[in-house]
Structure formats: structure tokens, C-alpha cells
Write an enzyme that holds these catalytic residues in place. Structure first.
Site, PDB file in Angstrom:
ATOM      1  N   GLU A 106       0.800  -1.219   0.000  1.00 12.14           N
ATOM      2  CA  GLU A 106       0.000   0.000   0.000  1.00 12.14           C
ATOM      3  C   GLU A 106       0.837   1.275   0.000  1.00 12.14           C
ATOM      4  O   GLU A 106       0.304   2.359  -0.175  1.00 12.14           O
ATOM      5  CB  GLU A 106      -0.949  -0.009   1.199  1.00 12.14           C
ATOM      6  CG  GLU A 106      -2.000  -1.094   1.099  1.00 12.14           C
ATOM      7  CD  GLU A 106      -2.812  -1.303   2.363  1.00 12.14           C
ATOM      8  OE1 GLU A 106      -3.890  -1.920   2.257  1.00 12.14           O
ATOM      9  OE2 GLU A 106      -2.386  -0.857   3.445  1.00 12.14           O
ATOM     10  N   GLY A 154     -13.618  -3.972   3.870  1.00 12.24           N
ATOM     11  CA  GLY A 154     -14.759  -4.800   3.524  1.00 12.24           C
ATOM     12  C   GLY A 154     -16.005  -3.944   3.374  1.00 12.24           C
ATOM     13  O   GLY A 154     -16.256  -3.045   4.175  1.00 12.24           O
ATOM     14  N   MET A 177      -9.564  -1.824   9.811  1.00  9.10           N
ATOM     15  CA  MET A 177      -8.913  -2.083  11.092  1.00  9.10           C
ATOM     16  C   MET A 177      -7.992  -0.962  11.596  1.00  9.10           C
ATOM     17  O   MET A 177      -7.311  -1.152  12.602  1.00  9.10           O
ATOM     18  CB  MET A 177      -8.117  -3.394  11.005  1.00  9.10           C
ATOM     19  CG  MET A 177      -8.990  -4.595  10.690  1.00  9.10           C
ATOM     20  SD  MET A 177      -8.073  -6.158  10.509  1.00  9.10           S
ATOM     21  CE  MET A 177      -7.587  -6.472  12.202  1.00  9.10           C
ATOM     22  N   GLU A 178      -7.961   0.200  10.926  1.00  8.77           N
ATOM     23  CA  GLU A 178      -7.072   1.268  11.374  1.00  8.77           C
ATOM     24  C   GLU A 178      -7.676   2.668  11.369  1.00  8.77           C
ATOM     25  O   GLU A 178      -7.267   3.534  12.145  1.00  8.77           O
ATOM     26  CB  GLU A 178      -5.800   1.320  10.496  1.00  8.77           C
ATOM     27  CG  GLU A 178      -4.943   0.092  10.506  1.00  8.77           C
ATOM     28  CD  GLU A 178      -5.379  -0.951   9.488  1.00  8.77           C
ATOM     29  OE1 GLU A 178      -5.064  -2.140   9.681  1.00  8.77           O
ATOM     30  OE2 GLU A 178      -6.057  -0.566   8.494  1.00  8.77           O
ATOM     31  N   ASP A 192     -13.771  -6.880  -0.545  1.00  2.58           N
ATOM     32  CA  ASP A 192     -14.756  -7.962  -0.413  1.00  2.58           C
ATOM     33  C   ASP A 192     -15.984  -7.398   0.283  1.00  2.58           C
ATOM     34  O   ASP A 192     -16.029  -6.223   0.631  1.00  2.58           O
ATOM     35  CB  ASP A 192     -14.170  -9.128   0.394  1.00  2.58           C
ATOM     36  CG  ASP A 192     -13.719  -8.688   1.774  1.00  2.58           C
ATOM     37  OD1 ASP A 192     -14.576  -8.602   2.668  1.00  2.58           O
ATOM     38  OD2 ASP A 192     -12.512  -8.407   1.960  1.00  2.58           O
TER      39      ASP A 192
END
Length: 233
Positions: free
Chosen positions: A12, A78, A177-178, A201
Site C-alpha cells: 500500500e 470490507g 482495522m485502522e 470484499d
């Protein structure tokens, strides 16, 4: 403007490094920072690692060590909102933690106990609008670009029932998650921020391509969006 850019994984940040001039490498603790220039801005890039604590550490170190004036976090997420498909883009309007729960003490789920101010941290409107337009001009016609709330937690969500519950409870359109940790640090330091996420996803354990294949492709797309954003700042 001095801009800090964070990604959770090597893939990333790799494309950002290639686009920078006058690149210098600074090691601090376990984090490596890449400092240089891009589109007339001083830019510092780092890989945070996965999870809220890692995101918060990277954000605070960028502020303390490099005096950055804006924070951008890019990565994958997601999809929670039903209309989101793989490779669509989400631009944060705000971020909140979904896995903090002090309801036995009388706090609503997602509320940070004893914390002054909001627990749903608004992104900078100017950065959001520039990022949105940059994404619109970068993406192909088949992909969607949405603005919305991003929810974060130290959990990889892969259950469609949990996805629905998170969407109903928090009104988030994607989950990762961040972001909310980076947003909280930005809020605490009065630094404007925006989160840019590529949908990998449906957060239900099903994905049409392998995660590894998608991350590299999404990272390249995100780098183009951020480059256009920097050019417009």
C-alpha cells in the site's frame, strides 16, 4: 503543505515511494519513514502495520517527528453497504470504532468512555471533497466512488450477520482495522485527515479474487488517487 501518508502494508505504500522525489529514509523505532516531495508538497510515507494501535502510533509519530499538516490513510476495506462491490472506493466522512463497548457502564457502544468530545471523528471536508473528485476522475466507469462513515475494529469481519449488525448499529458503509484510530489521533492534534479505502470484499468471507492479488491492484489505484489529490491541494 506537509502531508503524511499511511498504509497498513508494504504493497500500500510501494507505489507512493516510486512517485516521490528527493527521497530520504528515516528509521524510528520499528517504523520506517520515507520523506520527499510530490506535486509541490513535502510528503512523508510510512507503513503502520495492521490494527488500531499500529495506525495510531504511525499517525502520532508523523505529527511529532515531521510536523505534518494533513493525514491520509489508504488501504483496503470490507464493504458494509449493499451497493458496494469489489474495487469500489470509499472516501471517509467520519470514522468510529465499532469494537469499543462500555455499555455496562452506561455508554452507547462505540463511545469512548471519559473522552472529551465526539467518538465519531469527522474527516476534513476540504480533503474529502478533493479526494472524492480525484477518485471520480481516476476510476473506470464500472466502479463506484462513495462518501460515507468508516467503522474500524481489531477484527477481520467475515460473517454476513455481523456485517448487517454493524451497518445497522453504526451506519458505516465499510469496515476496516485502522481508520478510526488514525482519525482519533488527527482529532486530538487538530490535524485534518481523510481515509481512502478500496473495497476488497463484502466482509462476508467471500471474494472474487485472492486478497494478495487485489491488494497490489488496489494500492496502484489508491496511489493514483492520492497523486491527483496532492496535485489539487
Amino acid at each position: 503543505m506537509k502531508v503524511g501518508i499511511i498504509g497498513a502494508m508494504n504493497e500500500e505504500i510501494a507505489f507512493f515511494k516510486k512517485a516521490m522525489a528527493d527521497l530520504e529514509v528515516v528509521q524510528k523505532g520499528l517504523l520506517t519513514f520515507y520523506s520527499g516531495t510530490s506535486y509541490g508538497h513535502d510528503v512523508v510515507i510510512t507503513k503502520s502495520g495492521v490494527g488500531k494501535v499500529n495506525g495510531a502510533i504511525a499517525a502520532q509519530m508523523l505529527i511529532d517527528l515531521f510536523d505534518i499538516e494533513a493525514l491520509i490513510f489508504t488501504g483496503v476495506a470490507g464493504g458494509v453497504k449493499e451497493e458496494l462491490d469489489v474495487e469500489d472506493i470509499v472516501i471517509s466522512t467520519s470514522c468510529q470504532q465499532h469494537d469499543i463497548d462500555a455499555s455496562p457502564l452506561g455508554f452507547e457502544r462505540g463511545t469512548i468512555p471519559m473522552f472529551e468530545g465526539t467518538s465519531d471523528f469527522p474527516a476534513d471536508e476540504h480533503l474529502v471533497n478533493i479526494a472524492y473528485q480525484a477518485a471520480i476522475h481516476t476510476m473506470n466507469k464500472e466502479s463506484k466512488v462513495l462518501k460515507g462513515k468508516i467503522i474500524s475494529g481489531d477484527q477481520f469481519i467475515a460473517d454476513k450477520n455481523v456485517v448487517k449488525e454493524l451497518g445497522d448499529t453504526f451506519g458505516g458503509i465499510c469496515v476496516e482495522m485502522e481508520g478510526a484510530a488514525v482519525a482519533q489521533v488527527a482529532h486530538f492534534n487538530a490535524i485534518p485527515y481523510v481515509i481512502i479505502r478500496s473495497i476488497s470484499d463484502k466482509a462476508n468471507g467471500e471474494a472474487p479474487v485472492s486478497f494478495e492479488t487485489f491488494v497490489e491492484r488496489a494500492a496502484q489505484t489508491s496511489s493514483k488517487i492520492v497523486e491527483r489529490l496532492l496535485n489539487e491541494l
